[in-house]
Design an enzyme around this catalytic site. Sequence first.
Site, PDB file in Angstrom:
ATOM      1  N   GLY A 108       0.850  -1.194   0.000  1.00 60.64           N
ATOM      2  CA  GLY A 108       0.000   0.000   0.000  1.00 60.64           C
ATOM      3  C   GLY A 108       0.874   1.228   0.000  1.00 60.64           C
ATOM      4  N   GLY A 161       0.347   5.409   1.123  1.00 64.32           N
ATOM      5  CA  GLY A 161      -0.475   6.571   1.443  1.00 64.32           C
ATOM      6  C   GLY A 161       0.297   7.840   1.124  1.00 64.32           C
ATOM      7  N   GLY A 201       3.963   7.420   3.040  1.00 68.53           N
ATOM      8  CA  GLY A 201       4.957   6.371   2.862  1.00 68.53           C
ATOM      9  C   GLY A 201       4.441   5.236   2.005  1.00 68.53           C
ATOM     10  CG  ASP A 222      -6.752   6.519   9.327  1.00 68.93           C
ATOM     11  OD1 ASP A 222      -7.889   6.633   8.825  1.00 68.93           O
ATOM     12  OD2 ASP A 222      -5.718   6.382   8.642  1.00 68.93           O
TER      13      ASP A 222
HETATM   14  N1  LIG Z   1       1.693  -5.842  10.087  1.00 67.73           N
HETATM   15  C1  LIG Z   1       1.126  -6.032   8.913  1.00 67.73           C
HETATM   16  N2  LIG Z   1       0.896  -7.277   8.464  1.00 67.73           N
HETATM   17  C2  LIG Z   1       0.342  -7.492   7.258  1.00 67.73           C
HETATM   18  N3  LIG Z   1      -0.038  -6.506   6.430  1.00 67.73           N
HETATM   19  C3  LIG Z   1       0.147  -5.236   6.825  1.00 67.73           C
HETATM   20  C4  LIG Z   1       0.727  -4.926   8.092  1.00 67.73           C
HETATM   21  N4  LIG Z   1       0.802  -3.586   8.205  1.00 67.73           N
HETATM   22  C5  LIG Z   1       0.300  -3.093   7.072  1.00 67.73           C
HETATM   23  N5  LIG Z   1      -0.109  -4.061   6.242  1.00 67.73           N
HETATM   24  C6  LIG Z   1      -0.698  -3.909   4.899  1.00 67.73           C
HETATM   25  O1  LIG Z   1      -0.153  -2.740   4.318  1.00 67.73           O
HETATM   26  C7  LIG Z   1      -1.189  -1.813   4.006  1.00 67.73           C
HETATM   27  C8  LIG Z   1      -0.694  -0.402   4.236  1.00 67.73           C
HETATM   28  O2  LIG Z   1      -0.304  -0.255   5.598  1.00 67.73           O
HETATM   29  P1  LIG Z   1      -0.645   1.058   6.418  1.00 67.73           P
HETATM   30  O3  LIG Z   1      -2.105   1.224   6.453  1.00 67.73           O
HETATM   31  O4  LIG Z   1       0.072   0.985   7.700  1.00 67.73           O
HETATM   32  O5  LIG Z   1       0.074   2.135   5.508  1.00 67.73           O
HETATM   33  P2  LIG Z   1      -0.422   3.511   4.906  1.00 67.73           P
HETATM   34  O6  LIG Z   1       0.778   4.324   4.700  1.00 67.73           O
HETATM   35  O7  LIG Z   1      -1.514   4.074   5.664  1.00 67.73           O
HETATM   36  O8  LIG Z   1      -0.929   3.095   3.531  1.00 67.73           O
HETATM   37  P3  LIG Z   1      -2.429   3.186   3.052  1.00 67.73           P
HETATM   38  O9  LIG Z   1      -2.670   4.617   2.766  1.00 67.73           O
HETATM   39  O10 LIG Z   1      -2.421   2.290   1.844  1.00 67.73           O
HETATM   40  O11 LIG Z   1      -3.286   2.709   4.170  1.00 67.73           O
HETATM   41  C9  LIG Z   1      -2.355  -2.227   4.892  1.00 67.73           C
HETATM   42  O12 LIG Z   1      -3.589  -1.858   4.361  1.00 67.73           O
HETATM   43  C10 LIG Z   1      -2.186  -3.712   4.973  1.00 67.73           C
HETATM   44  O13 LIG Z   1      -2.745  -4.333   3.829  1.00 67.73           O
END
Ligand SMILES: Nc1ncnc2c1ncn2[C@@H]1O[C@H](COP(=O)(O)OP(=O)(O)OP(=O)(O)O)[C@@H](O)[C@H]1O
Length: 503
Positions: free
Chosen positions: A153, A155, A158, A330
């Site tokens: 993913g 955002g 990052g 969030d």
């Molecule tokens: N510990 C974990 N184990 C498995 N998958 C994870 C884990 N942490 C994050 N992910 C996966 O990575 C994605 C993105 O993580 P996170 O939500 O922390 O990042 P973000 O920067 O907010 O990105 P986004 O905007 O895509 O949500 C999550 O939606 C999930 O699918």
Amino acid sequence: MLLKTQLSSLKSCNNRVDVCHRKGICKRRLPVTFAVENVTDAIVNVQAVIASASVTEVAQLGMTVQGFVNTLAAVAPEPVQPVINLIGGDIASLITLSPSLPTLARVTAFYYMFLARPSPLVFGFLDFYVFGPLFERANNFASQDFALRGKLGGGNFGVAYEGVQIKPGETIGSKSDLTPEQKKRRVVLKRVNMDKTEDRINFMKGGTMAKGATETGRVESYMCNKIRRNPLAAQCCAQFLGNFIPESSQGAFVKGSQWLVWKFESDSTLGDALDGKIGTFPYGVEEYVLGKVNEGMPVDKRETLVIKAILRQVLVGLRRLHSIGIVHRDVKPDNLLITVDGEVKIIDFGAAVDLCTGINFNPLYGMLDPRYSPPEELVLPKNFPRAPAPIVAALLSPLAWLYGAPDLFDSYSAGVLLMQMCIPTLRGGSSVRMLNNELRQVDYDLERWRVVRGGKYDLTLLDRNGKAGWDLAKKLLSKRDRFNRGRLSVGEALSHRYFNLEF
Ligand SMILES: Nc1ncnc2c1ncn2[C@@H]1O[C@H](COP(=O)(O)OP(=O)(O)OP(=O)(O)O)[C@@H](O)[C@H]1O
Ligand SMILES: [Mg+2]
């Protein structure tokens, strides 16, 4: 009759304490078992008598406690004896309802520092100034420790990658199949975007909100480290392993970039489950979440059992975060992982705020996803002062909590989650935006929403069991009143009749 028996046992306990003094036994040589017996006796007596005691009985109880304290002080090492005497004296005077002013002051201070929510001493001062610096130094990774695989993913702040923690000399291709042993070493690595915004090295010590990606990455790392130090909260979140800054560039590992590492907890989020990516919701996750498949059970009941189990875990996790001063801000299906063991793990703490220290708090701004955030959009009212330095923020945090109930921010998101899980046409991400608009139009009055818009939605699951789910949703999605209340906290939601046995 019952009271009499209790009192006679109380007296015998009292006698025993007296006897030992009369016999002139050396205080320091009193056997520990004797003290333990007295502790048990005293506790039993206190519990039994307090419920229905007269003034004389209470006075006697006070004397018993005092006697017990004397005994305890007698066996304790000399330096702690005055402390035991002081605390014991305070307890005895409280029991007899005759506390002095210094006693009241000490008891209030004790309550405020240790038991008020969130505890200023434990989760504020000690955590920030003592445990934080002590434990954070312990994790040291390097980019060579990991093999990066696919992107998970990305955002605004990052990019998250799947990776594997590698052994010395091991190479793992980005597309190669993993052995079961390698799968156990899977991690999630988040590279924080490097931005041009000024990175204030000490911004956390000033108690303020992060500016830009780099500081947001440091906030997320701070929150995850704080959670890691608190085992109950940690149980409900993805396991944070640490962070590192590569010393040289190699592929995505750019020199000087900031990386955060978690254990890879699951391939699926609740968002995936609601989107039907792991079968029709909630049947696709039923076996994981409940540990069994309720074949043959009436459909409504069967679906509700799964939804309730998921929501309960989310609420318990949030309650634990709130108890250490963290508001997530969030909470949404994409930030909730569902593991193969059926556990719900909360992730993504980039928007979280720690109200014990004021970290990531600004009274005028908040980061939010409009689909899941409450109408007030802020954790505390706009007129709330900016956070002072963490040491002052820690001291004031129970008052801030009492005044502004910041945790109700997450309660609202949990309410949207409940609606989304229960109403089939809301399960897709985009339809939640529509719900949000509709709620705004009726000023967050769910009964009005039902009259005006409810006809097009299937509310069966919310209306089961005397509309238990509907009642809970109403109380979680309501607007705050002028006392910043008017919405259930996550703890109150857990006691709602929705979580009673399902019929
Ligand atoms: N510990 C974990 N184990 C498995 N998958 C994870 C884990 N942490 C994050 N992910 C996966 O990575 C994605 C993105 O993580 P996170 O939500 O922390 O990042 P973000 O920067 O907010 O990105 P986004 O905007 O895509 O949500 C999550 O939606 C999930 O699918
Ligand atoms: Mg996310």
